[in-house]
Design a protein around this motif. Structure first.
Motif, short mmCIF file in Angstrom:
data_model
loop_
_atom_site.label_atom_id
_atom_site.label_comp_id
_atom_site.label_asym_id
_atom_site.label_seq_id
_atom_site.Cartn_x
_atom_site.Cartn_y
_atom_site.Cartn_z
N ILE A 195 -18.11 2.24 29.60
CA ILE A 195 -17.92 3.62 30.06
C ILE A 195 -16.76 3.68 31.06
CG2 ILE A 195 -18.94 5.50 31.39
CD1 ILE A 195 -21.59 4.89 30.13
N HIS A 216 -13.49 4.08 29.60
CA HIS A 216 -13.18 5.31 28.87
C HIS A 216 -13.20 6.57 29.72
CE1 HIS A 216 -14.05 2.68 25.46
NE2 HIS A 216 -13.34 3.52 24.74
N ILE A 217 -13.72 6.45 30.95
CA ILE A 217 -13.90 7.67 31.74
C ILE A 217 -12.59 8.18 32.31
CG2 ILE A 217 -14.43 6.61 33.97
CD1 ILE A 217 -16.68 8.76 34.19
N THR A 223 -10.79 10.77 30.15
CA THR A 223 -11.54 12.02 30.12
C THR A 223 -11.36 12.81 31.42
OG1 THR A 223 -13.16 11.06 28.64
CG2 THR A 223 -13.83 13.02 29.82
N LEU A 224 -11.46 12.09 32.56
CA LEU A 224 -11.29 12.77 33.84
C LEU A 224 -9.88 13.34 33.97
CD1 LEU A 224 -13.25 10.52 36.36
CD2 LEU A 224 -13.90 12.73 35.39
N GLY A 230 -11.07 8.78 25.20
CA GLY A 230 -11.96 9.05 26.33
C GLY A 230 -13.42 8.87 25.98
N MET A 231 -14.28 9.45 26.83
CA MET A 231 -15.72 9.28 26.69
C MET A 231 -16.27 10.00 25.46
SD MET A 231 -17.85 9.30 30.18
CE MET A 231 -18.15 11.00 29.96
N ILE A 245 -24.09 7.32 28.24
CA ILE A 245 -23.17 8.46 28.34
C ILE A 245 -23.93 9.76 28.59
CG2 ILE A 245 -21.43 9.81 27.09
CD1 ILE A 245 -20.61 7.29 25.65
N LEU A 251 -24.74 9.83 32.17
CA LEU A 251 -23.55 10.06 32.98
C LEU A 251 -23.13 11.53 32.94
CD1 LEU A 251 -21.47 8.54 34.71
CD2 LEU A 251 -19.97 8.64 32.74
N THR A 252 -23.18 12.14 31.73
CA THR A 252 -22.81 13.56 31.66
C THR A 252 -23.78 14.39 32.50
OG1 THR A 252 -24.09 13.82 29.63
CG2 THR A 252 -21.74 13.45 29.37
#
Lengths: 274, 318
Positions: B92, B95-96, B99-100, B267-268, B287, B290-291
């Motif tokens: 994660i 890949h985060i 996305t951020l 990304g995520m 995930i 995390l979301t």
């Protein structure tokens, strides 16, 4: 001026929905082509070029016929998912709003928790694990979209149950079920109707998202979302494959949103008092 | 303030606990299960499957599995991916970032654009611009994100050749400008819905403020209109926007998943789709958690910031 615009938009939306429904129901019977008819010699025919009005897809199937058949699926998924999610949302909202203490709190915390998952993530997680079919997709979308309805209904019921007519019904010894369904629910109908309309828009969008990503309605059954699934690879050579179904989705969803917005104005004039 | 903060934090922790139970239940009660992939391939015998199941702890009752999973989660061990045997947190973390990057840049774009549209719409209420902005926002909320992405790619990549059609940077060229160039397309696509939301709320928030007495006083003092709008009105109108931004996180995350798919953004969202394909339960679960954490964090930060910006809120909290 503004009211007038909104009113016009709502009428436009309603008219579009009616035309779309009629076209999807009757259209396929009037067309010269069947949506499953494969004609390899006619692959990738662009729109307005020959006998296929909106062109053909990679297998030479008529796009207009496919759009209309897909519309049947997408629209009925939209309406059915709305019906199921309204049923769940109204029941949960009614119970939570009426029995405020332990049950109500527990139910609303559950609603809060469900809303912590971004809707697409939840939809995909489950749709990938189950056998995708039209009924299962309907249930799935309903299961992930009833929370907003529950919140709306809960808020309404909570404020209605302290009003005089509800207290009067209680003091007359009416049963809880009767008070909930005969006294409180009819008085909360306006926001519920608005929520239902917007819910159809949401359901059509949700179906298109998961079908586009390959986990929704499975080919050969066409839906607006899965017609777009492979469109990206043909973006250079046959852009109409991507443009047309997306335009259909946008038109349908916009129409429902316009109607919902117009209904909100019409049913609750206080909102526009400013 | 601190009492309010502690209460909200406790609520968030309780909610996260419920979230973890729901997520775990949904994933594990769905038919199939983590091993159906292997079972379907036919390469493994039933004995192999049983051994693997025991090894992964999948043969135990679900509540036991949940408690075990939660215990590890609290200890910072989010499990090991079924796909490449790496710790879920490591995957994660890799890949985060993208996305951020996408979410923050598009939020910034949406704030600027949405605030501008909203303010102009409020100042010139019922004008042609205002009507068009209202209709435009409603259409923007109705366009499927992936389709808007396809249209952007078709127009700006295929047609005009201005923007790359995907990826985060050109292989062999990771310069800042190259990355920025690749970010433009997905950033615009993801910002569409946020811009619509922001402009609507900005407009109504501004309208509310603009009719207040102190604005009339400022006008009566003869201050220039521009000064009044920016220094007096906008400051107060921005307050509710803090909450809107915080509550917008789930929509933004959903949009990011779709945008990442269309623009092959690493990304995520893409990771989530891949993990689902492989039935990589630990990663999917990670995930999802995390979301949920991000969503809760968003509303928590919004509450706290709002409390700082408007101290009256504390009274309602008690």
């Amino acid at each position: 001026m503004r009211r007038f615009w909104r009113h016009k938009l709502a009428v436009f939306g309603a008219a579009t929905i009616i035309v779309m429904v009629i076209a999807c129901v009757l259209g396929p019977m009037l067309l010269p082509y069947n949506d499953t008819h494969i004609d390899i010699r006619q692959r990738f025919a662009p729109p307005f070029s020959g006998s296929h009005i909106l062109g053909t897809d990679p297998l030479g199937r008529d796009i207009l016929a496919r759009l209309l058949m897909a519309g049947r699926i997408s629209l009925s998924v939209g309406f059915s998912a709305m019906a199921v999610s309204m049923a769940i949302g109204i029941c949960v909202g009614l119970i939570a709003g009426f029995y405020q203490r332990a049950i109500g709190t527990a139910l609303m915390r559950f609603v809060d928790a469900m809303l912590c998952f971004p809707s697409i993530f939840l939809l995909l997680a489950v749709s990938a694990l189950i056998e995708p079919s039209v009924p299962s997709i309907i249930l799935l979308i309903a299961m992930t979209s009833w929370m907003e309805v529950a919140r709306v209904v809960e808020g309404q019921i909570r404020s209605l149950r302290t009003r005089d007519f509800a207290v009067a019904a209680m003091s007359m010894g009416a049963s809880n079920t009767r008070i909930m369904f005969r006294e409180l629910l009819p008085n909360a109908i306006a926001p519920i109707v608005v929520a239902a309309t917007l819910n159809v828009a949401h359901a059509i969008l949700a179906e298109s998202y998961i079908s586009f990503l390959g986990y929704g309605i499975q080919p050969p059954t066409p839906s607006w979302g899965n017609m777009l699934e492979n469109a990206q690879s043909y973006l250079t050579s046959a852009p109409w494959l991507a443009i047309l179904p997306g335009a259909a989705i946008t038109l349908a969803v916009t129409s429902f949103n316009f109607v919902g917005d117009g209904l909100r104005d019409a049913l609750d004039p206080r909102l526009d008092a400013r | 303030m601190s009492g309010f903060l502690i209460r909200r934090l406790l609520q968030a922790v309780v909610l996260l606990f419920i979230v973890s139970m729901i997520g775990f239940a949904i994933l594990h009660l769905a038919p199939g299960g983590p091993l159906s992939q292997f079972a379907a391939s036919g390469d493994m015998t039933q004995a192999d499957l049983d051994r693997l199941s025991a090894q992964l702890g999948l043969d135990r009752p679900l509540p036991v599995q949940y408690v075990e999973w939660l215990r590890r989660l609290l200890g910072g061990d989010w499990g090991v991916s079924y796909r490449d045997q790496q710790p879920v947190l490591t995957i994660i973390a890799a890949h985060i970032g993208p996305t951020l990057e996408l979410m923050l840049s598009s939020t910034l774009l949406a704030m600027l654009l949405g605030a501008w549209i909203g303010i102009l719409g409020a100042v010139r209420r019922y004008s042609l611009f205002d009507s068009l902005a209202t209709i435009g926002a409603m259409i923007a909320l109705s366009i499927p994100t992936f389709w808007f992405g396809l249209v952007i790619i078709y127009v700006f990549s295929v047609g005009l050749g201005w923007l790359p059609a995907g990826n985060r940077f050109t292989v062999g060229d990771g310069s800042f400008l190259n990355r920025l160039h690749h970010l433009i397309g997905p950033c615009i696509v993801l910002a569409l819905v946020s811009t619509a939301v922001w402009s609507r709320y900005m407009r109504s928030s501004m309208l509310e403020v603009i009719n207040q007495d102190y604005i009339r006083t400022a006008r009566a003092k003869g201050l220039p209109e521009r000064y009044i709008l920016v220094r007096h009105a906008l400051r107060n109108a921005l307050l509710p926007m803090i909450t809107i931004t915080g509550l917008h996180v789930p929509t933004l995350l959903s949009g990011a998943l779709v945008t990442e798919t269309v623009f092959t953004w690493p990304g995520m969202g893409r990771l989530f789709l891949d993990s689902i394909n492989y039935r990589d339960y630990p990663t999917v679960m990670g995930i999802l958690m995390l979301t949920a954490i991000l969503v809760l964090l968003g509303s928590l930060i919004a509450d706290v910031l709002y409390g700082i910006a408007d101290p009256r809120i504390e009274r309602y909290g008690q």
